[in-house]
Design a protein around this motif. Structure first.
Motif, PDB file in Angstrom:
ATOM      1  N   ARG A   1      25.103   8.532   5.109  1.00  0.00           N
ATOM      2  CA  ARG A   1      24.958   7.926   5.893  1.00  0.00           C
ATOM      3  C   ARG A   1      26.390   7.498   6.562  1.00  0.00           C
ATOM      4  O   ARG A   1      25.887   6.511   7.145  1.00  0.00           O
ATOM      5  CB  ARG A   1      24.596   6.378   5.122  1.00  0.00           C
TER       6      ARG A   1
ATOM      7  N   ASN B   1      16.995   7.835  -2.958  1.00  0.00           N
ATOM      8  CA  ASN B   1      16.131   8.223  -1.846  1.00  0.00           C
ATOM      9  C   ASN B   1      15.026   8.272  -2.461  1.00  0.00           C
ATOM     10  O   ASN B   1      14.404   9.775  -2.422  1.00  0.00           O
ATOM     11  CB  ASN B   1      16.753   9.301  -0.950  1.00  0.00           C
TER      12      ASN B   1
ATOM     13  N   GLU C   1      17.105   3.199  -1.757  1.00  0.00           N
ATOM     14  CA  GLU C   1      16.936   2.517  -0.213  1.00  0.00           C
ATOM     15  C   GLU C   1      15.504   2.778   0.026  1.00  0.00           C
ATOM     16  O   GLU C   1      15.014   2.463   1.575  1.00  0.00           O
ATOM     17  CB  GLU C   1      17.638   2.996   0.858  1.00  0.00           C
TER      18      GLU C   1
ATOM     19  N   ALA D   1      14.855   5.418   3.280  1.00  0.00           N
ATOM     20  CA  ALA D   1      16.361   6.851   2.740  1.00  0.00           C
ATOM     21  C   ALA D   1      16.156   8.084   3.461  1.00  0.00           C
ATOM     22  O   ALA D   1      14.866   8.269   4.111  1.00  0.00           O
ATOM     23  CB  ALA D   1      16.212   6.264   1.543  1.00  0.00           C
TER      24      ALA D   1
END
Length: 227
Positions: free
Chosen positions: A36, A122, A204, A208
């Motif tokens: 990220r 994720n 997320e 993700a």
């Protein structure tokens, strides 16, 4: 699609299917945070000596991250910490990673048709990808040999794939209360931070990243946006 859960550093053979190596606290939570931040790739290695050698011989600009017994390794740029990674500028950088469980299991998963790595962060996106690929066999590997947090994540992914399992809320609670999480809250070491466990227990959702592993010429983890 058959879905199996295994635990430990030695994933079962899965030459026709997809194997997912899970390390919630903290390897693949740290990895997701690094991607990220703009990281290009992660090079997993067995030990610190291999990390230093790989950087010296092939990747002079790479950063080093990892742990031994949960603690940072002398001479490394980062511990195995999503919080530390979040403070860094990793745009277009590469990272060499050594960890006790997630990396160890990943390096022994070469005989799978495809290998992914995941944490709770994720898990939902990973499950979506598995449904789309629909392989004959999925093996979910809880890489911590005795840890409950990785098993909880595996059970959550199995639930998302339509099998027996648990919800995200239950997986989150089991992560926050896992034995491996306790030392991050008791203040015994300044680089074992509760923020790392907060990150490990987060999700997320569908947005993700999918993290895939290739093995030639060296093992390498890259991240891809979910389709």
């Amino acid at each position: 699609m058959e879905v199996h859960i295994a635990q430990g550093h030695n994933p079962p053979h899965n030459i026709h299917g997809i194997t997912v190596i899970i390390d919630v606290i903290r390897a693949f939570t740290t990895s997701h945070h690094a991607f990220r931040k703009g990281l290009r790739c992660i090079w997993p290695v067995e030990n610190a000596e291999q990390a230093f050698a790989l950087r010296e011989e092939h990747l002079p600009d790479a950063l080093l991250a990892g742990e031994v017994d949960a603690l940072p390794i002398k001479g490394f740029d980062f511990g195995n910490s999503p919080w530390e990674i979040d403070q860094a500028d990793l745009q277009d950088r590469e990272l060499i990673l050594r960890t006790t469980n997630g990396v160890a299991a990943t390096l022994k998963a070469r005989d799978s048709k495809e290998v992914l790595v995941a944490g709770l962060v994720n898990a939902q996106a990973t499950a979506n990808y598995l449904r789309e690929q629909n392989p004959p066999v999925v093996v979910l590997v809880a890489s911590h040999p005795t840890g409950d947090e990785d098993v909880a994540c595996a059970e959550y992914i199995r639930h998302l794939l339509g099998g027996e399992g648990i919800t995200y809320d239950i997986a989150r609670e089991r992560t926050l209360n896992a034995r491996a999480a306790k030392k991050f809250y008791d203040g015994t070491h300044p680089r074992l931070r509760p923020q790392d466990i907060d990150a490990a227990a987060a999700s997320e959702g569908d947005s993700a990243l999918i993290m895939r592993v290739s093995f030639a010429p060296f093992p390498c983890i890259t991240a891809h946006r979910a389709p």
